[in-house]
Structures are given as structure tokens and as C-alpha cells.
Scaffold this active site. Structure first.
Site, PDB file in Angstrom:
ATOM      1  N   SER A  94      19.593  -1.612  12.916  1.00  0.00           N
ATOM      2  CA  SER A  94      19.033  -2.090  11.659  1.00  0.00           C
ATOM      3  C   SER A  94      18.714  -0.902  10.760  1.00  0.00           C
ATOM      4  O   SER A  94      18.668   0.253  11.219  1.00  0.00           O
ATOM      5  CB  SER A  94      17.744  -2.884  11.929  1.00  0.00           C
ATOM      6  OG  SER A  94      17.046  -3.187  10.739  1.00  0.00           O
ATOM      7  N   TYR A 148       9.783  -4.756  15.804  1.00  0.00           N
ATOM      8  CA  TYR A 148      11.192  -4.756  15.371  1.00  0.00           C
ATOM      9  C   TYR A 148      11.735  -3.335  15.317  1.00  0.00           C
ATOM     10  O   TYR A 148      12.831  -3.055  15.842  1.00  0.00           O
ATOM     11  CB  TYR A 148      11.295  -5.429  14.004  1.00  0.00           C
ATOM     12  CG  TYR A 148      12.712  -5.701  13.562  1.00  0.00           C
ATOM     13  CD1 TYR A 148      13.435  -6.762  14.088  1.00  0.00           C
ATOM     14  CD2 TYR A 148      13.331  -4.899  12.603  1.00  0.00           C
ATOM     15  CE1 TYR A 148      14.738  -7.026  13.686  1.00  0.00           C
ATOM     16  CE2 TYR A 148      14.631  -5.149  12.196  1.00  0.00           C
ATOM     17  CZ  TYR A 148      15.328  -6.217  12.734  1.00  0.00           C
ATOM     18  OH  TYR A 148      16.620  -6.464  12.333  1.00  0.00           O
TER      19      TYR A 148
END
Length: 309
Positions: free
Chosen positions: A146, A159
Site C-alpha cells: 500500500s 494497517y
């Protein structure tokens, strides 16, 4: 290493029921690959399977419904895939989830849920299916990290931790597998218009109103169509790129983090304050609302420094 050959390849894609995963399924089928699609959403996955089969009737499409948060179920799914497809040329670990809230606003169980899907499942599936990749010369492994595997914003401890872990795991495998002729790519999408915020969990200690403000602000940044992201990934795989960044929303923060690795957080805080105002600041930093003088009524709007404008 030669360019990746998609024709008649067995390609395994996780998180295939929507977003980038669904777009990858269509892109791979268009390039001549047979598919094994995994997701926990049975209804959406079935819809994607029907759409791919209708558009590409010559392609074989297999599907497996699995909750990647469950290690036992993940192991069973991996064995099912391995038995049905002893030779795999492409594995794309794309599935991912998010958790809203600062570290002190989430429980360890909530944090672990993110770790299980975003990292443990990636490691588990890669380990189980690596023999099948080695059995097909010129195979390739893709792990989707990401933008938050390049920078770590406040409010995204779980995350970012998992996406940095995916990045490190992928880089190590790239060095380990080069002798086996297996290409390895780490993908870092920026603002892709997926269901990531819709599917995200909210930390038990998070104020729901603040979270909703932050979610709306974040959704405004998700502007890149999944089909566009999938094409960037597939071109990167074809060229055996070790790392693929998608969009300036990933490339610019990556550059800033390289230039100022210890101080880019100040820029993040300024951006969050300007776009989200006081609710987003409380969500990401835990800052309390500004106190009002006792002899004045409460302000009808946040102080100017936090005014979203």
C-alpha cells in the site's frame, strides 16, 4: 529474466470479489490466463466469476470462498488450490482490510484481525503455493502492499504495520527466489476507488462521528479506477518490475518520505488538519477540542487553524 507470459497461465488472485482483485481477474482473462479467485464474500465473488466467464468463455475460472482471517480455513483453501492446480504461474496476494482508529482506540483482537488478513494470510498462502510456483518455469509472485507501506499516517497503526510487513517480506523473497527464476513484485497503490473504507472496521474506542468525517475525507482521495490500477500492475508484472507504485498519490509521498524520512509526519498532520478539520485531528492524533473561555458561548465552528475551508 524473460518477460512474464500470461498465455494459458494459472493465476491465483485473492480479494477477487471487488476492486483491484476483480479488475485483475478481467485483465488476466483478457491476456489468456486461467483463474483461481479467492474471497470471503461469496455473493460478490460469484458475480465476478459469472462476468469473467461471460466475457471470456474460453478461460477456466475456479473460485474458492474463504475467510482469510481464519488460519485453518486459509490452510484448507490453499490445499484445495494446490491439489486442483499443482502448477501456478502467478500468485497475487491482493486481499486486505483496514481498521480505523489510533492504537489506543483499538483492541488487540481488532488489531490481530488486520494482521491475520493483511500479513499472516499472505505468508501462509505464499508458503503453501510456492511449490506450485516453482513447478511452472517463469512464474511470478505479487504482494499488494500500500501507500501506507511507504508512509505511516496517524490513525492507521494496524494497517501500516501490516503493509510495511508485506513490503519487507516481499523484498526478502525477491532476493531469495531469483535463483529459482521466480519474479517478485511489491505493489503500492495510492488512492484507488475500492471498497476498502466500506469494509473497514472501526476501533471500539473511536468516536463514530469523527470516524465518519475522516472516512468521507479519505474517500475523496480514492479517485483512480481499479481497472487502471490493475493494468499498471499487470504491465509491471510483464516487465518483471520489482516494485510498482500506482498514481501520484503513492509516488509523491514515497518521494517525500525518502527525502525526509524522520519529519514527513509534520506534512501529514498539516494535510489532515486542512482537509478534515478538528474531527479528523481528534481521530488521528487524539487532540482534545480547543477549550472555550468561560464567559463566551461555545464557538459554532472549529478554530480557524482547523477550519476545513
Amino acid at each position: 529474466m524473460r518477460r512474464f507470459d500470461y498465455h494459458c497461465a494459472n493465476a491465483v488472485v485473492t480479494g477477487a470479489a471487488s476492486g483491484i482483485g476483480a479488475a485483475l481477474a478481467h485483465g488476466l482473462a483478457a491476456r489468456g490466463s486461467d483463474l483461481v479467485l479467492l474471497d470471503g464474500d461469496a455473493e460478490r465473488l460469484a458475480t465476478v466469476v459469472r462476468a469473467v466467464r461471460t466475457a471470456y468463455p474460453d478461460r477456466r475460472v475456479d473460485s474458492v470462498v474463504v475467510d482469510l482471517a481464519d488460519a485453518g480455513a486459509t490452510a484448507a483453501a490453499a490445499e484445495q488450490v494446490r491439489v486442483r492446480h499443482p502448477r501456478i504461474r502467478l500468485l497475487v496476494n491482493n486481499a486486505g482490510v483496514a481498521l480505523g482508529g489510533r492504537f489506543d482506540q483499538v483492541t488487540l483482537d481488532e488489531f490481530q484481525w488486520v494482521v491475520d488478513i493483511n500479513f499472516r494470510a499472505v505468508v501462509q498462502l505464499t508458503h503453501a503455493l510456492l511449490p506450485a510456483l516453482k513447478a511452472d518455469p517463469g512464474s511470478h509472485l505479487v504482494n499488494v502492499s500500500s501507500l501506507f507501506g511507504l508512509i505511516a499516517p496517524p490513525g492507521q497503526a494496524a494497517y501500516s504495520a501490516t503493509k510495511f510487513a508485506v513490503r519487507g517480506f516481499t523484498e526478502a523473497l525477491r532476493h531469495e527466489l531469483i535463483g529459482d527464476g521466480i519474479g517478485v513484485t511489491s505493489v503500492h497503490p495510492g488512492g484507488i476507488a475500492t471498497r476498502i473504507t466500506e469494509n473497514a472496521r472501526i476501533g471500539s474506542g473511536v468516536n463514530r462521528d469523527d470516524y465518519e468525517v475522516g472516512r468521507r475525507q479519505f474517500d475523496r482521495l480514492l479517485s483512480i479506477p481499479p481497472a487502471r490500477a490493475a493494468e499498471v500492475i499487470l504491465r509491471g508484472v510483464e516487465r518483471r518490475r520489482p516494485r510498482v507504485l500506482i498514481g501520484w498519490s503513492a509516488k509523491l509521498p514515497d518521494l517525500i518520505a525518502r527525502i525526509a524520512p524522520a519529519s514527513y509526519g509534520r506534512l501529514l498532520r498539516v494535510g489532515l488538519n486542512q482537509t478534515g478539520g478538528a474531527p479528523t485531528r481528534r481521530l488521528t492524533t487524539g487532540a482534545a477540542p480547543a477549550p472555550q473561555p468561560a464567559d463566551q458561548p461555545p464557538a459554532s465552528r472549529p478554530p480557524p487553524v482547523d477550519d476545513p475551508g
